[in-house]
Scaffold this active site. Structure first.
Site, PDB file in Angstrom:
ATOM      1  CG  HIS A  18      50.951  36.148  64.529  1.00 40.71           C
ATOM      2  ND1 HIS A  18      49.860  35.594  63.876  1.00 40.71           N
ATOM      3  CD2 HIS A  18      51.511  37.012  63.653  1.00 40.71           C
ATOM      4  CE1 HIS A  18      49.752  36.111  62.666  1.00 40.71           C
ATOM      5  NE2 HIS A  18      50.737  36.967  62.496  1.00 40.71           N
ATOM      6  CG  HIS A  21      52.820  31.340  60.926  1.00 42.70           C
ATOM      7  ND1 HIS A  21      53.039  31.331  59.574  1.00 42.70           N
ATOM      8  CD2 HIS A  21      53.555  30.318  61.432  1.00 42.70           C
ATOM      9  CE1 HIS A  21      53.876  30.362  59.259  1.00 42.70           C
ATOM     10  NE2 HIS A  21      54.205  29.727  60.368  1.00 42.70           N
ATOM     11  CB  CYS A 126      48.456  52.078  55.552  1.00 46.06           C
ATOM     12  SG  CYS A 126      48.476  51.079  57.078  1.00 46.06           S
ATOM     13  CB  CYS A 129      48.452  48.139  54.481  1.00 46.67           C
ATOM     14  SG  CYS A 129      46.950  48.017  55.444  1.00 46.67           S
ATOM     15  CB  CYS A 144      44.860  51.977  57.996  1.00 48.75           C
ATOM     16  SG  CYS A 144      44.853  50.262  57.417  1.00 48.75           S
ATOM     17  CG  HIS A 147      47.526  48.170  60.151  1.00 45.79           C
ATOM     18  ND1 HIS A 147      47.362  47.920  58.803  1.00 45.79           N
ATOM     19  CD2 HIS A 147      48.278  47.152  60.630  1.00 45.79           C
ATOM     20  CE1 HIS A 147      48.023  46.825  58.483  1.00 45.79           C
ATOM     21  NE2 HIS A 147      48.572  46.331  59.563  1.00 45.79           N
ATOM     22  CE  LYS A 292      43.851  43.790  65.409  1.00 43.42           C
ATOM     23  NZ  LYS A 292      43.863  44.984  64.536  1.00 43.42           N
ATOM     24  CE  LYS A 295      54.175  42.368  71.168  1.00 41.89           C
ATOM     25  NZ  LYS A 295      55.507  42.859  70.728  1.00 41.89           N
TER      26      LYS A 295
END
Length: 497
Positions: A18, A21, A126, A129, A144, A147, A292, A295
């Site tokens: 993504h 990265h 989680c 994680c 979490c 997430h 953030k 999708k």
């Protein structure tokens, strides 16, 4: 020549690469290229994290053997790094035999030193994680904090690492900057995570029944190494436990894994009596249109789409110029187009092409060196500021300084009007002096751009009869006087929708 060992976090292979990265990869590549230009002996490591329950479940969901699945996904990270022109020295995969052997050795060292024990765990886990959570890791709703999903209750027998034994020492190492965490806000964040209570012992294994895909615990086939001794150890297993490259000079990581690198990893190194990394540089997240990426929101940025449509250097430049190096930043398509056209095509690209073409047309070759102390001092100041920015891990600032040089050079062109000077034979010597200064400015820009947009920087150097091979620090007056100018293609084409 000094050693410089740089690592990225290793990418988790439960999904395709993504934009986050891509950001970390080009940041690390830019740092690596800059350090090489400064004469350092650089070793740049990246790679993939290939074990864990999420990978195992994903492989099963698509009907593939886990090893075949991770082979395919890891190749996607290799491929995108190649498309991003990221030149690493090694790509470590945690499913490789080399890594497994090293991880086993490290486990055995920690165990020999009395810091691994078998115990029982009951708490919140989680899946996102792949970590057990404390109250500090959860939001007020019990989800979490990263997430935003509820953890599951788990009770099982695990091997544990005595992280608590090293908590006070880790705190002191961070407080006195023996391990330098950048930016300062992340240092304070980590100290807050340690807090008054200190770091707790961490689960170091999972039962094979819960996690079938991983490295078996030495001497106990019923347990599989959990992520810490597996993934974190890659920074040493890649180079060998007795390598002179260690310690890492910089771990470049995302902010969501700071606590693991500045806590658990440091505890492991203290236990094993290995040298400690010098710096942990922490970048932020990339948002899309201020939110953030999701999708469901339809705002996910696919780096491959931008690479294929606009090319490598346009994406590299945006990520390094527009996203603050050590904090969050936004990716906007409109802003991407604006930066590509206004800064690359209209500003830098137009300058380079004008200067090269005017030199070729009016004098045909690079003129004699001009000695001008004020001009040299100005160039020295620009380059010094550029070097300081990179050394401070502020690549965004380094990009802005390159742009400042281009602005100065464009203004110099407008003020001196070389095309008008070329019409008067009496001004031939003055014209040569002006063009020499402009060529030095263009050359300076090429040196500054090389870590950022290497393909384009190499083109500029070719225009000037130079090569990027073994490129060192910029020095005024080293342009090849008398060599023929090689005017070529337009450096930066304007991009269209």
């Amino acid at each position: 020549m000094s050693k410089f060992y740089l690592t990225t976090a290793i990418a988790y292979v439960n999904g395709a690469p993504h934009i986050g990265h891509a950001l970390e990869a080009v940041q690390a590549d830019a740092i690596s290229r800059f350090k090489k230009m400064q004469g350092d002996s650089v070793f740049f490591l990246t790679g993939t994290d290939e074990h864990g329950i999420k990978v195992y479940e994903k492989a099963l969901s698509v009907g593939k053997d886990p090893q075949i699945f991770v082979d395919e996904v890891a190749q996607k990270f290799v491929d995108i790094d190649e498309k991003l022109n990221v030149k690493y020295d090694d790509f470590i995969r945690t499913s490789s035999e080399k890594h497994k052997k090293g991880a086993l050795e490290i486990w055995q060292i920690l165990e020999k030193n009395g810091d691994i024990y078998l115990g029982s765990y009951e708490g919140k886990y989680c899946k996102g994680c792949e970590a057990y959570l404390t109250e500090r890791d959860m939001d007020p709703d019990g989800n979490c904090a990263i997430h935003k999903a509820p953890p599951v209750s788990v009770k099982e027998e695990n091997y544990f690492f005595k992280l608590s034994k090293y908590s006070d020492e880790i705190r002191k190492l961070i407080e006195n900057d023996t391990i330098k965490i950048l930016p300062e806000s992340r240092k304070n964040e980590m100290l807050g995570i340690i807090g008054e209570e200190g770091l707790k012992d961490v689960s170091f294994s999972r039962p094979r029944s819960a996690l079938p895909w991983g490295i078996p615990v030495p001497g106990d086939e019923n347990h599989v190494m959990y992520v810490w001794c597996d993934a974190l150890s890659n920074y040493i297993t890649a180079i060998g436990l007795d390598s002179e490259l260690w310690p890492a000079d910089v771990h470049l990581i995302g902010k969501d894994i700071l606590r693991f690198h500045a806590g658990i990893w440091i505890g492991m190194l203290l236990s094993a009596k290995f040298a400690l990394p010098k710096t942990i540089a922490v970048h932020g997240f990339v948002t899309s249109r201020g939110e953030k990426m999701s999708k469901s929101l339809g705002n996910v940025v696919d780096p491959l789409e931008y690479l294929e449509k606009y090319g490598t250097d346009y994406l590299r430049y945006y990520l390094l110029r527009e996203i603050p190096t050590l904090s969050d930043g936004d990716f906007s398509h409109d802003r991407f187009m604006e930066v590509a056209n206004s800064e690359l095509a209209n500003n830098i690209g137009n300058l380079v092409n004008r200067v090269v073409m005017m030199t070729e047309r009016f004098v045909g070759e690079i003129p004699e060196k001009v000695n001008d102390s004020d001009f040299e001092l100005k160039i020295h100041d620009y380059y010094s500021n550029f070097v300081n920015a990179f050394n401070s891990f502020d690549i965004k600032k380094a990009c802005e300084i390159a742009l400042e040089v281009s602005n100065f050079a464009n203004k110099f062109v407008d003020e001196t009007k070389p095309w008008a000077m070329a019409k008067d034979l009496a001004l031939k010597e003055d014209l040569s002096a002006v063009l020499y200064k402009l060529l030095e400015l263009v050359r300076l820009i090429a040196y500054m751009l090389y870590p950022i947009v290497p393909q384009s920087a190499e083109k500029i150097l070719v225009f000037l009869g130079e090569s990027a091979e073994n490129l060192g620090p910029y020095k005024y007056g080293e342009i090849k006087t008398g060599s023929k100018i090689n005017a070529g293609e337009i450096l930066f084409m304007r991009v269209e929708e």
